[in-house]
Structure formats: C-alpha cells, structure tokens
Design a protein around this motif. Structure first.
Motif, PDB file in Angstrom:
ATOM      1  N   VAL A 164      51.031  40.204  52.515  1.00  0.00           N
ATOM      2  CA  VAL A 164      51.024  39.332  51.336  1.00  0.00           C
ATOM      3  C   VAL A 164      50.564  37.777  51.571  1.00  0.00           C
ATOM      4  O   VAL A 164      49.572  37.675  51.111  1.00  0.00           O
ATOM      5  CB  VAL A 164      52.435  39.335  50.510  1.00  0.00           C
ATOM      6  N   GLN A 165      51.064  37.429  52.914  1.00  0.00           N
ATOM      7  CA  GLN A 165      50.443  36.003  53.227  1.00  0.00           C
ATOM      8  C   GLN A 165      49.139  36.340  53.702  1.00  0.00           C
ATOM      9  O   GLN A 165      48.316  35.423  53.279  1.00  0.00           O
ATOM     10  CB  GLN A 165      51.352  35.563  54.380  1.00  0.00           C
ATOM     11  N   LYS A 166      48.702  37.120  54.325  1.00  0.00           N
ATOM     12  CA  LYS A 166      47.386  37.462  54.930  1.00  0.00           C
ATOM     13  C   LYS A 166      46.518  37.590  53.666  1.00  0.00           C
ATOM     14  O   LYS A 166      45.341  36.937  53.687  1.00  0.00           O
ATOM     15  CB  LYS A 166      47.325  38.494  55.770  1.00  0.00           C
ATOM     16  N   ALA A 167      46.863  38.327  52.669  1.00  0.00           N
ATOM     17  CA  ALA A 167      46.013  38.717  51.490  1.00  0.00           C
ATOM     18  C   ALA A 167      45.854  37.402  50.678  1.00  0.00           C
ATOM     19  O   ALA A 167      44.665  37.160  50.313  1.00  0.00           O
ATOM     20  CB  ALA A 167      46.659  39.727  50.601  1.00  0.00           C
ATOM     21  N   ARG A 168      46.706  36.725  50.364  1.00  0.00           N
ATOM     22  CA  ARG A 168      46.653  35.312  49.759  1.00  0.00           C
ATOM     23  C   ARG A 168      45.863  34.274  50.582  1.00  0.00           C
ATOM     24  O   ARG A 168      45.039  33.723  49.901  1.00  0.00           O
ATOM     25  CB  ARG A 168      47.895  34.699  49.487  1.00  0.00           C
ATOM     26  N   ARG A 169      45.755  34.372  51.804  1.00  0.00           N
ATOM     27  CA  ARG A 169      45.022  33.399  52.529  1.00  0.00           C
ATOM     28  C   ARG A 169      43.491  33.960  52.262  1.00  0.00           C
ATOM     29  O   ARG A 169      42.552  32.996  52.101  1.00  0.00           O
ATOM     30  CB  ARG A 169      45.419  33.617  54.018  1.00  0.00           C
ATOM     31  N   VAL A 170      43.247  35.173  52.729  1.00  0.00           N
ATOM     32  CA  VAL A 170      41.922  35.603  52.267  1.00  0.00           C
ATOM     33  C   VAL A 170      41.317  35.254  50.972  1.00  0.00           C
ATOM     34  O   VAL A 170      40.215  34.879  50.723  1.00  0.00           O
ATOM     35  CB  VAL A 170      41.689  37.192  52.630  1.00  0.00           C
ATOM     36  N   ALA A 171      42.179  35.826  49.758  1.00  0.00           N
ATOM     37  CA  ALA A 171      41.880  35.595  48.589  1.00  0.00           C
ATOM     38  C   ALA A 171      41.772  34.100  48.107  1.00  0.00           C
ATOM     39  O   ALA A 171      40.675  33.497  47.435  1.00  0.00           O
ATOM     40  CB  ALA A 171      43.146  36.163  47.562  1.00  0.00           C
ATOM     41  N   GLY A 172      42.751  33.263  48.597  1.00  0.00           N
ATOM     42  CA  GLY A 172      42.560  31.851  48.567  1.00  0.00           C
ATOM     43  C   GLY A 172      41.486  31.081  48.965  1.00  0.00           C
ATOM     44  O   GLY A 172      40.746  30.424  48.173  1.00  0.00           O
ATOM     45  N   ASN A 173      41.070  31.372  50.094  1.00  0.00           N
ATOM     46  CA  ASN A 173      40.068  30.946  50.870  1.00  0.00           C
ATOM     47  C   ASN A 173      38.788  31.319  50.256  1.00  0.00           C
ATOM     48  O   ASN A 173      37.489  30.366  50.518  1.00  0.00           O
ATOM     49  CB  ASN A 173      39.843  30.991  52.342  1.00  0.00           C
ATOM     50  N   PHE A 174      38.480  32.528  49.761  1.00  0.00           N
ATOM     51  CA  PHE A 174      37.358  32.898  49.662  1.00  0.00           C
ATOM     52  C   PHE A 174      37.308  33.202  47.644  1.00  0.00           C
ATOM     53  O   PHE A 174      36.426  33.943  47.142  1.00  0.00           O
ATOM     54  CB  PHE A 174      37.130  34.144  50.152  1.00  0.00           C
ATOM     55  N   ASN A 175      38.122  32.582  47.032  1.00  0.00           N
ATOM     56  CA  ASN A 175      38.317  32.548  45.772  1.00  0.00           C
ATOM     57  C   ASN A 175      38.100  34.083  45.267  1.00  0.00           C
ATOM     58  O   ASN A 175      37.380  34.276  44.230  1.00  0.00           O
ATOM     59  CB  ASN A 175      37.036  31.707  45.165  1.00  0.00           C
ATOM     60  N   LEU A 176      38.963  34.764  45.655  1.00  0.00           N
ATOM     61  CA  LEU A 176      38.953  36.205  45.091  1.00  0.00           C
ATOM     62  C   LEU A 176      40.203  36.666  44.413  1.00  0.00           C
ATOM     63  O   LEU A 176      41.236  36.091  44.835  1.00  0.00           O
ATOM     64  CB  LEU A 176      38.912  37.449  46.560  1.00  0.00           C
ATOM     65  N   PRO A 177      40.087  37.521  43.733  1.00  0.00           N
ATOM     66  CA  PRO A 177      41.380  38.002  42.698  1.00  0.00           C
ATOM     67  C   PRO A 177      42.145  38.690  43.610  1.00  0.00           C
ATOM     68  O   PRO A 177      41.734  39.388  44.627  1.00  0.00           O
ATOM     69  CB  PRO A 177      40.569  38.852  41.446  1.00  0.00           C
ATOM     70  N   ILE A 178      43.396  38.882  43.218  1.00  0.00           N
ATOM     71  CA  ILE A 178      44.273  39.619  44.068  1.00  0.00           C
ATOM     72  C   ILE A 178      45.088  40.659  43.304  1.00  0.00           C
ATOM     73  O   ILE A 178      45.469  40.498  42.170  1.00  0.00           O
ATOM     74  CB  ILE A 178      45.092  38.620  44.861  1.00  0.00           C
ATOM     75  N   ILE A 179      45.398  41.903  43.790  1.00  0.00           N
ATOM     76  CA  ILE A 179      46.116  42.878  42.991  1.00  0.00           C
ATOM     77  C   ILE A 179      47.367  43.082  44.026  1.00  0.00           C
ATOM     78  O   ILE A 179      47.033  43.688  44.906  1.00  0.00           O
ATOM     79  CB  ILE A 179      45.150  44.091  43.009  1.00  0.00           C
ATOM     80  N   GLY A 180      48.599  42.957  43.471  1.00  0.00           N
ATOM     81  CA  GLY A 180      49.648  43.575  43.909  1.00  0.00           C
ATOM     82  C   GLY A 180      49.998  44.747  43.656  1.00  0.00           C
ATOM     83  O   GLY A 180      49.849  45.461  42.629  1.00  0.00           O
ATOM     84  N   VAL A 181      50.166  45.719  44.794  1.00  0.00           N
ATOM     85  CA  VAL A 181      49.969  47.222  44.692  1.00  0.00           C
ATOM     86  C   VAL A 181      51.179  47.904  45.287  1.00  0.00           C
ATOM     87  O   VAL A 181      52.135  47.488  46.079  1.00  0.00           O
ATOM     88  CB  VAL A 181      48.875  47.801  45.735  1.00  0.00           C
TER      89      VAL A 181
END
Ligand code: KG4
Ligand code: ZN
Length: 461
Positions: free
Chosen positions: A160-177
């Motif tokens: 989750v930390q990694k996903a949020r870093r990628v999404a946060g840095n590249f302005n991407l929506p995020i989906i919790g699965v």
C-alpha cells in the motif's frame, strides 16, 4: 493541480464517498488528462445504482476505449511480492513475482516480520521491472490497484505504501482491492464469456471460500473454513514429510502423491455429519501427523536421501492426504452448486481459483463434480491461481470501470499516516440458511464485508 488534495480521504474508500459534483468535475478532468475518451467512458455518467450493477453484468468486451486503460497492480498480502500491468481489454503487458522461497523453506511457513522485510527489500525493484518489461513509465499508467486485505498487516502495508507513492507522485487514482475478489475475478480476464452470476471456490493458504458472485462487489458466502484452509494442510503435510518447500508445500505434495497409493492410508473425510458448505482441515492435519509419526518418518531426512521403502511410505501418505482433502472439496462443492442454483438459477460456471487451484488432481476431480450439474469449470492458469499482480490489476480495472476508486493520494504521506489495511475482511455476507453450528464465532476485529460496504455506498447515491 487538478485535485484539491485537502479533500482527499485519509484512507482508501474504494466506494467513492465523495459528493457527486466533486467527483464529476474532477473525474472529467482526470479522464481528459489520461486521454480516456469521455463520451465512450461509462464512469463519467455516474449512473444510478441500478444501472451501475447492470453495466457490470454485461459480458466483458474489448471495446476500443478499454485499451486506453493501463493499470498497475501490486500484491503483497502474504509471502509473494508481485506486480503486473494489465490493459483494460485484458492484455497482460507484464508481470513479476518475487517469492520468498528461501524463507519458506527455512521456516516451513510465513513469519510476518521476516516477510515484511523481504517485501520491503524487493518492492521497488519488482515494480520497476514490471514497468520495464511493459516498456512503460509511470506517466503512462491510468491507475494503481493494490491489495488492502485480507492478509498480514505488516505485509499489506509495504504494498500500500508503494502504491500510494507511485499514485501520489504521478497523480494517479488508486483502487484498494480485496485479495479474494481478485482471485475470483481474474477468471473473467481469462474466460471472456464468464458473466455474473457465477459460483466460485477460492482455495489458498489462508482461505477456503465458496461464494456466489452475484455481481461485482456483491457476494454471498455459502461456506468458509472453520479452522485451517486446505493450502495450510498441504503446506504442513509437505513440511512433516520432509519435502522441498521452496515452491511452497502444495506442489511438492502433488508431485509425490503421483507415486503413492491414495487408498493406502485411511483418513476420514472432515465434517461429513455437517450438511453445509463449510470446511475444516485441522483434523485432517492431525491425522496426517499421526500417520507420519506411526511410520517413523523423519522430516529431517530429505526425500532425496530416503530409502525406497521410506519414500514409498511418504508417497502413500501424500496421495491419501490429497485424495481425502479433495474429497472434502468435492462434497462441499456439490452441495454449493445445488444451493447456488436455487438462489441464482442462471449460473453456468464454477470458478476455482487461489493457489491450490493450480493442483491438477483438484481440477480433474472438480471437473467431474460440475459435469454432473452441466456446469463449466473455469480455472485460471496456475500462475494466475497463485498470488500474482495480474489479478489485482484486473480487479482494479473492473472496479475502476464502475467508478469505485479513490483520487490520487498526496505525493507524501505524513509519518504517522494510518493506512487503511483490512487483515480480516470478509468478501460477502454469510448465507443465512447455510450457517453451520460448527462455524467458529471468532469475529473480533473483522472489517465489514466488501459486499456490505458496496451496498451501503450504493444506497447513499
Ligand atoms: O493463493 P496463494 O498463492 O496464497 C494465499 O493467498 O494463500 O495460495 C498459496 C497456497 C499454499 O498453501 C500452497 O501450498 C498452495 O497454495 N498451492 C498448492 C499448489 N500450488 C500452490 N496446493 C496444492 N497443490 C498445488 N499444486
Ligand atoms: Zn491468495
């Protein structure tokens, strides 16, 4: 900046609890920014709850606009660090799995703290390799999907930390699965004709679930395990038989079982007296342990060094265990098909997924069960049955399509950020008529089910 970060949720809501106006405005901008064609894109219309469900009931198609969607999926709920990039039309652009084989072999199971460390060491590389293999950069992604439960908190957090870093840095929506929803839905990537409703048997190291999948995010739990899951029983059997655990215990038992006589050791089938769809493997584990002890098998002697008599006695136990473990599945699945046909008479398939579904004997036996009911067995290929990033990316795509995602997180989470991790998270509500007396009442710290959350959010709209 397109998004007002102060309005972002502190957790993954998965359920779009933002005011519609906020969503519509920002998402229209978002879809433009990501070159999705708004006119073709159903999410922009924010359909009513009824039409939402009906859109996901339609068969999967590879409509041209789906190709524009490119989702990175990250999976770290247990011992595999996995990532994949999948297109909206189901094309797998890349996938990488880093397994903790040596740790598994050394400890004969997953030790959460060590698993967390192992995930942390490789997560950046796994995601980078996934991007490189696909020939993409983060900027070309449409969204990031990540498993938020169920699983080991320490391990989930790394993903989750990694996903949020990628999404946060590249302005991407995020989906919790939901990990188990992902095991079930990956079958829809493989079998394009697979429509809701369908029945699913999900068998892994931590779960034994029989669920009726009515629709995306809408599941009825027909049965679950009252103690151990079948994968755990395979793993312990492998460990006690002194087998090579580097590819986890299941494949080692399956392989050795081919040499053995499956009728030679009399194990009793669990829960025969309970006419429901729940499972129990703790008793069978004990029976295996006793059989091993009574034959003086020494797990410290590796199989390769065992005498031929010792080897054949281990093979007999492996084969007999596998036969009875699977008989238990067969009996429960037969009953579940009957229940499912009463609730949803239109079901045509039984999906079998999760690590244990890669077992060829399991597949062959369950194929016989579904044939009796003229149903089709749908099993993803073995590398999509065991934990993988593809199933997470694909489940992200399915949810993203119907608007269930969160806007990009901030580029940096504060030090004390509370991640929304759901270690115990049921997929659906229990089928009332199928509740077992033997069912454990351990319900502490269980997160509300995915289905109840989705239903509540739909009612709010
Ligand atoms: O779904 P999965 O990869 O991880 C969890 O979510 O738990 O499932 C892992 C489980 C392990 O217990 C492993 O021994 C079992 O799946 N497994 C198998 C086979 N391949 C993996 N069990 C029986 N036969 C197999 N061929
Ligand atoms: Zn799994």
């Amino acid at each position: 900046m397109v998004y007002s970060l102060s309005t972002l949720p502190s957790t993954f809501s998965r359920l779009n609890l933002f005011p519609k106006t906020f969503k519509a405005l920002n998402l229209q901008r978002f879809h433009k920014q990501h070159r999705l064609r708004p006119l073709n894109y159903p999410l922009l219309h924010f359909p009513s709850s009824a039409t939402r469900f009906s859109t996901s009931r339609s068969p999967l198609s590879s409509k041209p606009f789906d190709d524009d969607l490119v989702v990175l999926g990250i999976e770290t709920s247990c011992d595999d660090t996995a990532a994949a990039i999948v297109r909206g039309n189901g094309e797998i652009l890349s996938q990488v799995v880093s397994s903790q084989a040596d740790l598994l072999a050394r400890y004969g199971g997953v030790a959460p703290k060590m698993a967390e460390e192992a995930h942390s060491q490789v997560i950046d590389q796994v995601v980078q390799d996934t991007l490189d293999k696909a020939g993409l950069t983060e900027k070309e992604l449409s969204a990031v999907a990540v498993t938020i439960g169920p699983g080991l908190s320490l391990c989930l957090r790394v993903g989750v930390q990694k996903a949020r870093r990628v999404a946060g840095n590249f302005n991407l929506p995020i989906i919790g699965v939901h990990h188990m929803e992902a095991h079930a839905l990956v079958a829809r990537l493989i079998e394009k004709e697979l429509q809701f409703p369908f029945l699913a048997l999900l068998i892994s190291g931590g779960h034994n679930l029989l669920v009726l999948a009515h629709d995306l995010g809408h599941y009825t739990q027909l049965g679950t395990t009252i103690d151990d899951a079948i994968g755990e029983a395979f793993d312990k059997t492998a460990k006690w038989l002194g087998l090579d655990m580097r590819k986890s215990g299941g494949p080692a038992v399956e392989q050795l079982a081919r040499e053995g006589d499956a009728e030679s050791v009399r194990f009793s089938i669990p829960m025969k007296q309970h006419k429901d769809c729940n499972f129990s493997y703790a008793g069978l584990k004990t029976q295996v342990k006793m059989a091993i002890a009574s034959r003086n098998i020494d797990a410290k002697v590796p199989l390769l060094c065992a005498s031929s008599q010792d080897r054949s006695s281990r093979a007999d136990i492996a084969a007999s265990f596998q036969r009875v473990a699977v008989l238990h599945l067969e009996e429960r699945c037969g009953r579940a098909v009957e229940w499912a046909l009463k609730i949803e008479p239109s079901i045509k398939q039984l999906v079998v997924s999760g690590g244990v579904a890669s077992n060829q004997y399991v597949r062959a036996r369950l194929d016989q069960v579904v044939k009796k009911y003229s149903l089709q067995l749908v099993c993803p290929p073995p590398n999509l049955c065991t934990d993988n990033g593809v199933m997470v990316a694909w489940t992200g795509i399915e949810n993203f399509r119907v608007g269930r995602y969160d806007p990009p997180p901030p580029a940096n989470d504060p030090e004390d950020f509370m991640y929304d991790l759901r270690p115990r998270w049921p997929l659906g509500e229990e089928y009332a008529e199928g509740r077992s007396e033997a069912r454990s009442l351990r319900r502490a710290r269980v997160h509300p089910s995915l289905t109840s959350l989705v239903q509540a959010s739909l009612q709010q709209q």
